[in-house]
Motif scaffolding. Structure first.
Motif, PDB file in Angstrom:
ATOM      1  N   THR A   6       0.838  -1.199   0.000  1.00  0.00           N
ATOM      2  CA  THR A   6       0.000   0.000   0.000  1.00  0.00           C
ATOM      3  C   THR A   6       0.876   1.253   0.000  1.00  0.00           C
ATOM      4  O   THR A   6       2.013   1.217   0.481  1.00  0.00           O
ATOM      5  CB  THR A   6      -0.954   0.016   1.206  1.00  0.00           C
ATOM      6  N   PRO A   7       0.363   2.342  -0.539  1.00  0.00           N
ATOM      7  CA  PRO A   7       1.171   3.566  -0.631  1.00  0.00           C
ATOM      8  C   PRO A   7       1.718   4.050   0.713  1.00  0.00           C
ATOM      9  O   PRO A   7       2.794   4.647   0.764  1.00  0.00           O
ATOM     10  CB  PRO A   7       0.200   4.597  -1.218  1.00  0.00           C
ATOM     11  N   ASP A   8       1.017   3.769   1.805  1.00  0.00           N
ATOM     12  CA  ASP A   8       1.486   4.202   3.116  1.00  0.00           C
ATOM     13  C   ASP A   8       2.448   3.198   3.760  1.00  0.00           C
ATOM     14  O   ASP A   8       2.964   3.428   4.846  1.00  0.00           O
ATOM     15  CB  ASP A   8       0.323   4.489   4.062  1.00  0.00           C
ATOM     16  N   TRP A  19      -2.263  -7.679   4.467  1.00  0.00           N
ATOM     17  CA  TRP A  19      -1.458  -8.269   5.542  1.00  0.00           C
ATOM     18  C   TRP A  19      -0.524  -7.184   6.039  1.00  0.00           C
ATOM     19  O   TRP A  19       0.149  -6.517   5.251  1.00  0.00           O
ATOM     20  CB  TRP A  19      -0.665  -9.473   5.038  1.00  0.00           C
ATOM     21  N   ARG A  20      -0.470  -6.996   7.352  1.00  0.00           N
ATOM     22  CA  ARG A  20       0.325  -5.919   7.939  1.00  0.00           C
ATOM     23  C   ARG A  20       1.818  -6.148   7.733  1.00  0.00           C
ATOM     24  O   ARG A  20       2.330  -7.241   7.931  1.00  0.00           O
ATOM     25  CB  ARG A  20       0.021  -5.802   9.430  1.00  0.00           C
ATOM     26  N   THR A  94     -11.931  -1.903   1.791  1.00  0.00           N
ATOM     27  CA  THR A  94     -11.142  -0.962   2.581  1.00  0.00           C
ATOM     28  C   THR A  94     -10.920   0.330   1.791  1.00  0.00           C
ATOM     29  O   THR A  94     -11.197   0.381   0.584  1.00  0.00           O
ATOM     30  CB  THR A  94      -9.766  -1.567   2.930  1.00  0.00           C
ATOM     31  N   PRO A  95     -10.390   1.342   2.435  1.00  0.00           N
ATOM     32  CA  PRO A  95     -10.053   2.574   1.712  1.00  0.00           C
ATOM     33  C   PRO A  95      -8.973   2.381   0.637  1.00  0.00           C
ATOM     34  O   PRO A  95      -8.744   3.277  -0.165  1.00  0.00           O
ATOM     35  CB  PRO A  95      -9.545   3.505   2.821  1.00  0.00           C
ATOM     36  N   TYR A  96      -8.323   1.230   0.604  1.00  0.00           N
ATOM     37  CA  TYR A  96      -7.301   0.952  -0.407  1.00  0.00           C
ATOM     38  C   TYR A  96      -7.890   0.365  -1.705  1.00  0.00           C
ATOM     39  O   TYR A  96      -7.148   0.050  -2.635  1.00  0.00           O
ATOM     40  CB  TYR A  96      -6.264  -0.036   0.145  1.00  0.00           C
TER      41      TYR A  96
END
Length: 106
Positions: A6-8, A19-20, A94-96
Motif C-alpha cells: 500500500t502507498p502508506d 497483511w500488515r 477498505t479505503p485501499y
C-alpha cells in the motif's frame, strides 16, 4: 517484494487480502533477529506437526505469534495516527480499494 505494498507502507496484498507489514521503525539488527526467531519457530511448528506432538506444536505456534507481535505484524498497530488496523481484510472492502484496482497484476 512480489506483492503490492500500500502507498502508506502499512500492508502488502496477497490474494486480495491485506497483511500488515513489519514496523519500519525497528532497528535493522533487531528486525533481522526477530525474523530469525520467526523462521526457527515456523520450522518448530513443522517438526511438531510431522512428529504429531500437539504440545510442541502449541508452544511453537506461541513462539511464531510472539515473533510476529514483536515485528509489529500482529497485535497493536505500530502507527499512531489513529487509522484503523485493516489487517486480514479484503482490500476491496477498505479505503485501499481504488488504489488496488489500479495495480497491474499477473
Amino acid at each position: 517484494m512480489k506483492y503490492p505494498v500500500t502507498p502508506d507502507g502499512r500492508y502488502f496484498v496477497v490474494r486480495e487480502r491485506l497483511w500488515r507489514m513489519a514496523n519500519p521503525a525497528l532497528d535493522e539488527g533487531v528486525r533481522a533477529g526477530l525474523v530469525t526467531d520467526l523462521m526457527a519457530a515456523r520450522r518448530a511448528v513443522g517438526a511438531a506437526l510431522r512428529a504429531g506432538d500437539a504440545s510442541d506444536e502449541t508452544a511453537a505456534r506461541a513462539q511464531v505469534d510472539a515473533a510476529k507481535q514483536a515485528l509489529g505484524e500482529r497485535g497493536p498497530a505500530w502507527w499512531d495516527d489513529g487509522a484503523p488496523d485493516l489487517n486480514r481484510k479484503m482490500v476491496r472492502n477498505t479505503p485501499y480499494a481504488d488504489w488496488y484496482a489500479g495495480q497491474t497484476r499477473k
